[in-house]
Motif scaffolding. Structure first.
Motif, PDB file in Angstrom:
ATOM      1  N   GLY A 145      46.762  50.957  22.435  1.00  0.00           N
ATOM      2  CA  GLY A 145      47.585  50.391  23.510  1.00  0.00           C
ATOM      3  C   GLY A 145      46.920  50.603  24.857  1.00  0.00           C
ATOM      4  N   VAL A 146      46.320  51.780  25.062  1.00  0.00           N
ATOM      5  CA  VAL A 146      45.699  52.093  26.356  1.00  0.00           C
ATOM      6  C   VAL A 146      44.455  51.227  26.567  1.00  0.00           C
ATOM      7  N   ARG A 147      43.676  51.029  25.493  1.00  0.00           N
ATOM      8  CA  ARG A 147      42.497  50.156  25.612  1.00  0.00           C
ATOM      9  C   ARG A 147      42.924  48.754  26.056  1.00  0.00           C
ATOM     10  N   ASN A 148      44.009  48.287  25.462  1.00  0.00           N
ATOM     11  CA  ASN A 148      44.498  46.956  25.810  1.00  0.00           C
ATOM     12  C   ASN A 148      44.932  46.885  27.270  1.00  0.00           C
ATOM     13  N   ILE A 149      45.540  47.955  27.742  1.00  0.00           N
ATOM     14  CA  ILE A 149      45.987  47.968  29.143  1.00  0.00           C
ATOM     15  C   ILE A 149      44.771  47.982  30.080  1.00  0.00           C
ATOM     16  N   ARG A 150      43.719  48.697  29.685  1.00  0.00           N
ATOM     17  CA  ARG A 150      42.505  48.706  30.532  1.00  0.00           C
ATOM     18  C   ARG A 150      41.924  47.294  30.608  1.00  0.00           C
ATOM     19  N   LYS A 151      41.970  46.575  29.484  1.00  0.00           N
ATOM     20  CA  LYS A 151      41.477  45.181  29.499  1.00  0.00           C
ATOM     21  C   LYS A 151      42.368  44.307  30.383  1.00  0.00           C
ATOM     22  N   LEU A 152      43.645  44.627  30.394  1.00  0.00           N
ATOM     23  CA  LEU A 152      44.578  43.885  31.255  1.00  0.00           C
ATOM     24  C   LEU A 152      44.171  44.040  32.725  1.00  0.00           C
ATOM     25  N   ILE A 153      43.808  45.267  33.096  1.00  0.00           N
ATOM     26  CA  ILE A 153      43.393  45.516  34.486  1.00  0.00           C
ATOM     27  C   ILE A 153      42.194  44.622  34.826  1.00  0.00           C
ATOM     28  N   GLU A 154      41.211  44.596  33.904  1.00  0.00           N
ATOM     29  CA  GLU A 154      40.012  43.765  34.155  1.00  0.00           C
ATOM     30  C   GLU A 154      40.380  42.298  34.279  1.00  0.00           C
ATOM     31  N   ALA A 155      41.303  41.842  33.443  1.00  0.00           N
ATOM     32  CA  ALA A 155      41.679  40.421  33.472  1.00  0.00           C
ATOM     33  C   ALA A 155      42.369  40.074  34.792  1.00  0.00           C
ATOM     34  N   ILE A 156      43.190  40.990  35.291  1.00  0.00           N
ATOM     35  CA  ILE A 156      43.855  40.721  36.583  1.00  0.00           C
ATOM     36  C   ILE A 156      42.810  40.717  37.700  1.00  0.00           C
ATOM     37  N   GLU A 157      41.867  41.671  37.629  1.00  0.00           N
ATOM     38  CA  GLU A 157      40.808  41.705  38.659  1.00  0.00           C
ATOM     39  C   GLU A 157      40.028  40.394  38.671  1.00  0.00           C
ATOM     40  N   ASP A 158      39.819  39.842  37.473  1.00  0.00           N
ATOM     41  CA  ASP A 158      39.084  38.584  37.384  1.00  0.00           C
ATOM     42  C   ASP A 158      39.869  37.438  38.046  1.00  0.00           C
ATOM     43  N   VAL A 159      41.189  37.419  37.841  1.00  0.00           N
ATOM     44  CA  VAL A 159      42.003  36.379  38.507  1.00  0.00           C
ATOM     45  C   VAL A 159      41.896  36.555  40.025  1.00  0.00           C
ATOM     46  N   ILE A 160      41.948  37.808  40.469  1.00  0.00           N
ATOM     47  CA  ILE A 160      41.857  38.072  41.921  1.00  0.00           C
ATOM     48  C   ILE A 160      40.525  37.535  42.457  1.00  0.00           C
ATOM     49  N   ASN A 161      39.441  37.796  41.717  1.00  0.00           N
ATOM     50  CA  ASN A 161      38.120  37.344  42.182  1.00  0.00           C
ATOM     51  C   ASN A 161      38.008  35.828  42.232  1.00  0.00           C
ATOM     52  N   ARG A 162      38.833  35.139  41.418  1.00  0.00           N
ATOM     53  CA  ARG A 162      38.725  33.669  41.364  1.00  0.00           C
ATOM     54  C   ARG A 162      39.933  32.986  41.990  1.00  0.00           C
ATOM     55  N   LYS A 163      40.578  33.681  42.921  1.00  0.00           N
ATOM     56  CA  LYS A 163      41.810  33.134  43.489  1.00  0.00           C
ATOM     57  C   LYS A 163      41.580  31.823  44.249  1.00  0.00           C
ATOM     58  N   ASP A 164      40.353  31.624  44.765  1.00  0.00           N
ATOM     59  CA  ASP A 164      40.096  30.384  45.521  1.00  0.00           C
ATOM     60  C   ASP A 164      40.273  29.148  44.640  1.00  0.00           C
ATOM     61  N   GLU A 165      39.947  29.295  43.345  1.00  0.00           N
ATOM     62  CA  GLU A 165      40.152  28.160  42.426  1.00  0.00           C
ATOM     63  C   GLU A 165      41.652  27.839  42.332  1.00  0.00           C
ATOM     64  N   ILE A 166      42.466  28.887  42.349  1.00  0.00           N
ATOM     65  CA  ILE A 166      43.924  28.660  42.259  1.00  0.00           C
ATOM     66  C   ILE A 166      44.413  28.002  43.554  1.00  0.00           C
ATOM     67  N   HIS A 167      43.797  28.395  44.666  1.00  0.00           N
ATOM     68  CA  HIS A 167      44.163  27.792  45.955  1.00  0.00           C
ATOM     69  C   HIS A 167      43.918  26.277  45.905  1.00  0.00           C
ATOM     70  N   GLU A 168      42.794  25.901  45.327  1.00  0.00           N
ATOM     71  CA  GLU A 168      42.479  24.454  45.233  1.00  0.00           C
ATOM     72  C   GLU A 168      43.523  23.740  44.369  1.00  0.00           C
ATOM     73  N   LEU A 169      43.909  24.369  43.262  1.00  0.00           N
ATOM     74  CA  LEU A 169      44.948  23.759  42.407  1.00  0.00           C
ATOM     75  C   LEU A 169      46.258  23.619  43.175  1.00  0.00           C
ATOM     76  N   ALA A 170      46.578  24.655  43.944  1.00  0.00           N
ATOM     77  CA  ALA A 170      47.848  24.655  44.685  1.00  0.00           C
ATOM     78  C   ALA A 170      47.915  23.486  45.658  1.00  0.00           C
ATOM     79  N   LYS A 171      46.766  23.136  46.241  1.00  0.00           N
ATOM     80  CA  LYS A 171      46.761  22.044  47.230  1.00  0.00           C
ATOM     81  C   LYS A 171      47.236  20.734  46.611  1.00  0.00           C
ATOM     82  N   LYS A 172      47.043  20.601  45.284  1.00  0.00           N
ATOM     83  CA  LYS A 172      47.452  19.352  44.619  1.00  0.00           C
ATOM     84  C   LYS A 172      48.963  19.296  44.380  1.00  0.00           C
TER      85      LYS A 172
END
Ligand code: G6P
Length: 590
Positions: free
Chosen positions: A419-446
């Motif tokens: 369970g803890v390993r999975n949670i650590r992967k969750l942290i990485e996945a959220i960090e990845d979304v944060i790093n790519r937030k500009d792509e979400i900004h572009e989607l939001a404009k539509k």
């Protein structure tokens, strides 16, 4: 909702009261006011609108000896200058601010009118002011007057009370939050610790149905005519930090605190080899025949994942919206355990449920972000989320923390360390979304011109879709709904028009193909489809992907996507992101 700030002592009351209200304004309000005592005289200023408006109409006073201030979220009577707090009694013997609802205010008002009292506002609070005055004139003792009024008022209240001829600042409390702060230059009171943080290092939790008074150097706590001993609490600075740093909005800051918040949860509940939850909590979950979740809003959507986690443990489990369960409680399970989830720990409907549960002698675990809150204090066991103060009205990091806490509890009950390993992967996945937030900004404009929008998913994604739709409607004012993919054909598909945005969440290989089929059906009816998949399920036509995590945690990553999307749509529309219209952070009335 309503916020209270008050105090007695030798401080700059203008900046304490107005600054304090500013720290509480995230709770949501529509008018503001203050009163202070200077040279033995009470001065009163109040206005509909913002704390800034109150600041503009308040003179630059000094040398006040006490003051009270309030932000009001209208319940009885429209938002107006007159209905704003502080309220005063007919003969101006009493000035007070109030958070809560007087349920029997009509009957009390009729009685007071019969006794000759006239009313100038439409509020339930004015009833308390006049009752206090009537009793004070009769009994000639402020404590006796308050004690009597507590027995007359049905409903909830936290009140800071100034008697115009007394040098102490009084208070009374039932159900609504109130904290006393002790400082070197005075003593204070407020709805939460944040306004008092700069002046106080020690706090007292005010007991239910208790009352008392403070002066610069003293305090008295009373209940049923007897003096009672204080229950001291310490608030850590990081729980109360009210600073958005370089971020333009609290919401953005709070979304991006997600990984840190989850790490902090692990730090607090995992020692590197095993979970450190109180074994009694784990026993309590294991022994329960039925785990019943109760919550509101975003916390309710987090609880829906909790239900699935309990099913994984082989338990019966369901979740109810607290405002429903409070009126239609269901105690049919043989050996139930209640899990109450609340960021603030002060949501009135959930407090009502907890009272019913406690009155029936049943166990309940509170999962909350607020140490010392009503739900925290009254629970059999309490688990803190350590997410730090959440200021933006739209909940973000608290949702991540709530779901992670539920996942951690589930792992602890099933003794699985992965369970803890999975949670650590969750942290990485959220960090990845944060790093790519500009792509979400572009989607939001539509999507900024959309009237309606739909989030769809299957399995855990359908639960994430609920929270994504709530976020979008809360802060972008776009009508947003969510559906489980298979339900579309049973009605919602009739709503699809040319250009309706539909956001498909695809995180689970079991149902990915079925969901993609659903999305195609919508596309062929004119919808603008946006597919948010995962790395391993990615198709080159998809609009965004999130890193692979276990499906039961993928909902959190998809919700972080939804938080960003809502944030950017609202930003593009120029809306007040942190304080959306009509909403309050902490819903302290039923
Ligand atoms: C309000 C807030 C929501 C929150 C809900 C439940 O509606 O605006 O963000 O999810 O209350 O609050 P709680 O503090 O009990 O989690």
């Amino acid at each position: 909702m309503c916020g209270i700030v008050g105090g007695a002592g030798k401080v700059d009351f203008r900046s304490y009261l107005i600054g304090g209200l500013k720290t509480l304004d995230y709770r949501g309000y529509d008018s503001a006011g203050l009163a202070y005592r200077k040279d033995g005289k009470v001065n009163l200023f109040k206005t509909v609108g913002k704390v800034e408006d109150l600041d503009n109409i308040t003179p630059k006073f000094t040398d006040a000896t006490m003051g009270i201030a309030h932000t009001r979220w209208a319940t009885h009577g429209e938002p107006s200058d007159t209905n704003a707090h502080p309220h005063f009694s007919m003969h101006r013997k009493v000035y007070l601010v109030h958070n809560g609802v007087v349920e029997n205010f009509r009957a009390l008002r009729t009685k007071l009118k019969f006794n000759g009292y006239e009313f100038v506002t439409q509020t339930d609070t004015e009833v308390i002011a006049n009752l206090l005055e009537e009793q004070y004139l009769l009994l000639k003792d402020p404590f006796k007057a308050i004690e009597k009024v507590i027995t007359m008022v049905e409903g909830s209240f936290a009140c800071a009370i100034m008697f115009s001829d007394l040098p102490e600042l009084y208070f009374m409390k039932r159900q609504s939050p109130l904290l006393i702060g002790l400082g070197k230059d005075g003593n204070f009171m407020a709805s939460d610790a944040v306004p008092m943080m700069k002046l106080c290092d020690k706090f007292i939790e005010v007991e239910e149905d208790s009352y008392g008074c403070i002066t610069q150097n003293t305090y008295v706590l009373m209940k049923n005519g007897q003096e009672i001993q204080p229950n001291f609490v310490v608030r850590k600075a990081e729980e109360c930090t009210f600073d958005k740093g370089d971020y333009p909005h609290f919401m953005l800051k709070e979304i991006e605190e997600g990984p840190k918040v989850i790490k902090r949860l692990l730090d607090n509940y995992y020692d590197g080899t095993s979970f450190t939850f109180d074994p009694k909590i784990i026993e309590c979950i294991k022994e329960a025949d039925d785990v019943v979740f109760l919550a509101c809003g975003t916390s309710y959507y987090a609880s829906l994942l909790g239900v699935e986690f309990m099913h994984y443990l082989g338990k019966r489990s369901e979740s109810y919206i607290a405002s429903e369960w409070a009126y239609y409680p269901n105690l049919t399970a043989k050996n139930p355990l209640f899990i109450l989830i609340s960021q603030s720990g002060e949501t009135a409907d959930l407090i009502a449920c907890q009272k019913y549960i406690n009155d029936n002698g049943l166990p309940n675990i509170a999962i909350t972000n607020t140490r010392g809150s009503t739900i925290y204090r009254n629970a059999t066991f309490a688990l803190l989320l350590y997410a730090g103060l959440e200021v933006a009205v739209a909940a973000t990091k608290s949702y991540n923390a709530q779901v992670t806490m539920l996942a951690m509890l589930t792992s602890a009950c099933s003794s699985t360390e992965h369970g803890v390993r999975n949670i650590r992967k969750l942290i990485e996945a959220i960090e990845d979304v944060i790093n790519r937030k500009d792509e979400i900004h572009e989607l939001a404009k539509k999507m900024t011109q959309a009237k309606d929008a739909f989030f769809v998913g299957r399995g855990y994604d359908s639960l994430a879709a609920l929270e994504c739709a709530l976020k979008l409607k809360e802060i972008s004012y776009i009508h947003a709904e969510s559906y489980a993919g298979g339900e579309l054909k049973h009605g919602p598909i009739a709503l699809i028009e040319k250009g309706t945005p539909v956001i498909g969440l695809v995180s689970d290989s079991i149902s990915a193909a079925a969901l993609r089929n659903n999305l195609e059906e919508l596309r062929s009816r004119g919808a603008d489809i946006y597919v948010i998949s995962t790395e391993s399920l990615f198709d080159k036509k998809d609009d965004f992907y999130t890193k692979d995590v276990k499906p039961y945690l993928a909902a959190v990553v998809k919700v972080v996507f939804g938080q960003y999307l809502s944030y950017y749509v609202s930003l593009e529309k120029g809306l007040p992101i942190d304080k959306p219209r009509n909403l309050a952070k902490s819903v302290t009335v039923q």
